[in-house]
Enzyme design. Structure first.
Site, PDB file in Angstrom:
ATOM      1  N   ASP A 249      91.015 -66.323 -54.205  1.00  0.00           N
ATOM      2  CA  ASP A 249      90.767 -65.252 -53.245  1.00  0.00           C
ATOM      3  C   ASP A 249      89.437 -65.542 -52.550  1.00  0.00           C
ATOM      4  OD1 ASP A 249      90.922 -62.604 -52.018  1.00  0.00           O
ATOM      5  OD2 ASP A 249      89.304 -62.097 -53.401  1.00  0.00           O
TER       6      ASP A 249
ATOM      7  N   ASP B  74      89.200 -61.122 -57.765  1.00  0.00           N
ATOM      8  CA  ASP B  74      88.247 -60.128 -58.264  1.00  0.00           C
ATOM      9  C   ASP B  74      88.658 -58.692 -58.028  1.00  0.00           C
ATOM     10  OD1 ASP B  74      87.877 -60.012 -55.462  1.00  0.00           O
ATOM     11  OD2 ASP B  74      85.806 -59.325 -55.742  1.00  0.00           O
TER      12      ASP B  74
END
Length: 711
Positions: free
Chosen positions: A405, A599
């Protein structure tokens, strides 16, 4: 009804083979969903359907396997909100090595005495002169704990690894070889002690955390401070933490400043300075200063509680190699018994047959994997790396694809001013000063970026005479009689701005035009900056064999392309969570082992789908940590190559344990069957691979981070 979890204490589990027997017995109980027996924990952890099974059924299965459940224990208990410090001290590791070294020296000394005794005929002479009641008493007292377990298991139709050695002892006693039987018992007990000692040292990473969890909190109640048990604190309560005390809850600092040591949570070696607005975690130690903290999470719901639960759960997840070793052990014992029978039939030598049984009694196959995995989990947790079991280590060791990500993972997750383009004779400092004054009281992330850039240049944001926020556009302020606006760059500005601004926009930057009395005086370019340590970490991962590294982000094309170009990796932009899952599945379908790092909530599905999902900065991301298979407790990309190295070193240790044990046992069986390995020497020989495995696995507790430069 959802499955419930029971933790049932079990006595008399003396070795890894005993744990395997308990696991197999409980697994056969109808209604049991899963069963785990953490090595050396003295308990069985069972998930079961409460409508089909209960604690009594589990207890009966344990007792049917030949083991005892202490009376008066609760049927189910909650996992502790505290647990061990995630790691072992250098002193503890050195102590473990010293004890194993002393045991090795003791075994070597006794082995030398056995060899010399066999050569000089001492054992035979001692056995002839030793009254049989005295010999029987010595053997019975020394081997009683093992004999008791073997007899109980045999009474219930089960065979343990120690059953082979017990048969060897009985054979020696039947032939009047009392001294030889005593030597066999000696080596049997030395091996058991070494195993229990090493397991205890490895589990030190899970036991000692409880000492770090504060039991008492000082809570503000009106004008008073009341000391109360931590479990009585509620979200919203304000707790006071003084110098030298541990923070009892997760929360936000509302007053005070202090230096805080968060090593137990994040693995950070250096204390950090915190003040109003900062987040602090339970078990963090206040070194200097004092704090007032508004509680957000308590006990099992705190970051510390989650860390402990995950480290405890990691013990119950067995690696695939361990399952293979368990299956091998099921065939191994009957084969050894058959070889001993053939030896007796062909050579007519009861002592040679007994030697076959004794030399094959090593618990090495059962010990090879769990000891190494347990040691690695502790070593990793001490560095702020959480790994949910041996299967994760195996997958990580062979991984070759890294999907990442962007926002908050590769980048800091907050914008920074990356360029200032002055216009119409203004200076960069003048542009920043005007923008910081207009944005002085704004809470927008871009406003904080502007103020931070001004502070970095030593500029003070003056108070404007009037401020007006315009949603979706920007801010308008009156400063020294002039109208100052800071807003987004739109189509009307395109023909008025230089080509340099076009290049910044094409590079994915967010542009803000600063105007004074409607005349543009400058352009600010903002971007989410890449973490400083990422390029070096990615270079390490490429060197470790990751052939495909790709960014998966929901951000727009320009922002993704800018970060990907900076790092030299591929990217896919504007992805929804289900599209990230599709990318993971595509790589897996092509035979790759995928690591996904994220996250946030939008990353959770892909983290769960990946072979190894890693939550970045897991101290602040509960959902990502629960969905993933591992977590980095602080936002430091250098931990990711460390995690891969730990996994690969663990796998090397496991394979060396298994291969050396297999070769050693085959050699011992051949020598014993041919009559070249006397019974006393066979007893010594069976203890050596166990000690070797324990010493080899203990090395993982001392894993050191490679030297590297600071970003």
């Amino acid at each position: 009804m959802a499955p419930c979890t029971l933790e049932v204490p079990v006595q008399s589990m003396d070795c890894a083979a005993c744990a395997a027997h308990v696991r197999q017995a409980v697994a056969r109980v109808p209604g049991v969903v899963s069963v785990h027996v953490p090595l050396g924990a003295g308990q069985v952890v069972v998930q079961l359907d409460p409508t089909r099974a209960d604690r009594e059924a589990v207890v009966k299965a344990v007792e049917a396997a030949g083991y005892q459940v202490p009376a008066g224990q609760p049927g189910a208990r909650q996992r502790a909100a505290g647990g061990d410090r995630a790691g072992v001290t250098v002193t503890a590791v050195a102590g473990a090595r010293r004890v194993l070294g002393l045991l090795g020296a003791l075994v070597g000394a006794v082995l030398f005495a056995v060899i010399v005794g066999e050569w000089l005929g001492v054992f035979e002479a001692v056995s002839r002169r030793l009254p049989w009641p005295l010999g029987l008493a010595a053997v019975a007292v020394g081997g009683f704990p093992v004999f008791r377990t073997v007899v109980r298991a045999a009474w219930r139709g089960r065979v343990t690894a120690h059953a082979l050695m017990t048969l060897g002892v009985l054979a020696a006693m039947a032939l009047g070889e009392w001294a030889t039987a005593a030597v066999v018992v000696f080596f049997m007990r030395v091996g058991d002690y070494a195993e229990r000692f090493t397991v205890g040292r490895a589990r030190h990473a899970v036991r000692d955390l409880l000492a770090l969890a504060p039991r008492i909190a000082r809570v503000e109640r009106g004008d008073f401070q009341i000391e109360t048990p931590v479990e009585d604190v509620r979200p919203g309560d304000v707790v006071v933490v003084r110098p030298g005390e541990a923070v009892p809850v997760d929360g936000e600092v509302v007053a005070g400043r202090a230096t805080v040591d968060q090593a137990a949570i994040t693995g950070e070696a250096m204390p950090v300075e915190v003040g109003p607005g900062a987040r602090v975690f339970a078990a963090a130690l206040v070194r200097m200063g004092s704090l007032r903290v508004r509680t957000t999470h308590v006990g099992p719901d705190s970051t510390f509680g989650r860390v402990i639960r995950l480290v405890q759960d990691a013990e119950t997840h067995r690696a695939d190699l361990q399952r293979a070793a368990d299956r091998f052990a099921a065939f191994y014992l009957p084969v050894v018994a058959a070889i001993a029978g053939l030896t007796l039939l062909v050579r007519r030598d009861p002592l040679a047959a007994a030697a076959v049984l004794v030399v094959a009694c090593s618990c090495g196959f059962a010990l090879a994997t769990p000891i190494a995995v347990l040691a690695s989990i502790g070593a990793a947790a001490r560095r702020g790396i959480l790994v949910k079991g041996g299967r994760v280590l195996e997958a990580l060791a062979r991984a070759d694809v890294l999907l990442v990500d962007k926002t908050g993972t590769l980048t800091l997750g907050r914008p920074q001013i990356t360029a200032v383009v002055p216009l119409n004779g203004a200076t960069a400092e003048e542009v920043l000063a005007l923008a910081a004054a207009a944005e002085r009281d704004s809470e927008h992330p871009l406003a904080e970026a502007v103020r931070a850039a001004a502070r970095a240049r030593g500029l003070v944001a003056r108070a404007p005479d009037h401020v007006e926020m315009i949603p979706g556009v920007g801010v308008r302020a009156v400063l020294d009689g002039a109208l100052v606006t800071v807003g987004r760059c739109d189509a009307a500005d395109a023909g008025m701005l230089p080509g340099e601004v076009d290049a910044l926009q094409a590079d994915g930057r967010t542009l803000m035009v600063v105007r004074r009395d409607d005349a543009p005086v400058g352009v600010l370019a903002a971007a989410d900056a890449t973490r400083a340590e990422v390029p070096a970490a990615l270079a390490d991962l490429r060197a470790l064999g990751f052939r495909h590294i790709e960014i998966l982000t929901g951000d727009h094309e320009g922002a993704a392309a800018a970060v990907a170009g900076e790092l030299g990796v591929a990217y896919r932009a504007r992805l929804l969570p289900e599209e990230k899952i599709a990318v993971v599945r595509d790589y897996q379908a092509r035979g790759h082992t995928v690591v996904m790092v994220g996250d946030g909530v939008n990353d959770a599905p892909a983290l769960a789908q990946a072979d190894v999902g890693i939550a970045m900065g897991a101290a602040g991301s509960a959902i990502a940590l629960e969905a993933g298979h591992a977590g980095l407790m602080r936002d430091d990309w250098r931990l990711l190559p460390d995690m891969v190295r730990i996994a690969r070193r663990t796998l090397r240790v496991v394979w060396s344990n298994l291969s050396v044990t297999a070769a050693y046992n085959v050699g011992g069986l051949v020598l014993a069957a041919l009559g070249y390995l006397p019974l006393a020497l066979a007893a010594a020989a069976q203890a050596l691979p166990d000690l070797g495995i324990l010493a080899n696995s203990t090395r993982l507790l001392r894993w050191q981070t490679p030297r590297r430069s600071r970003p």
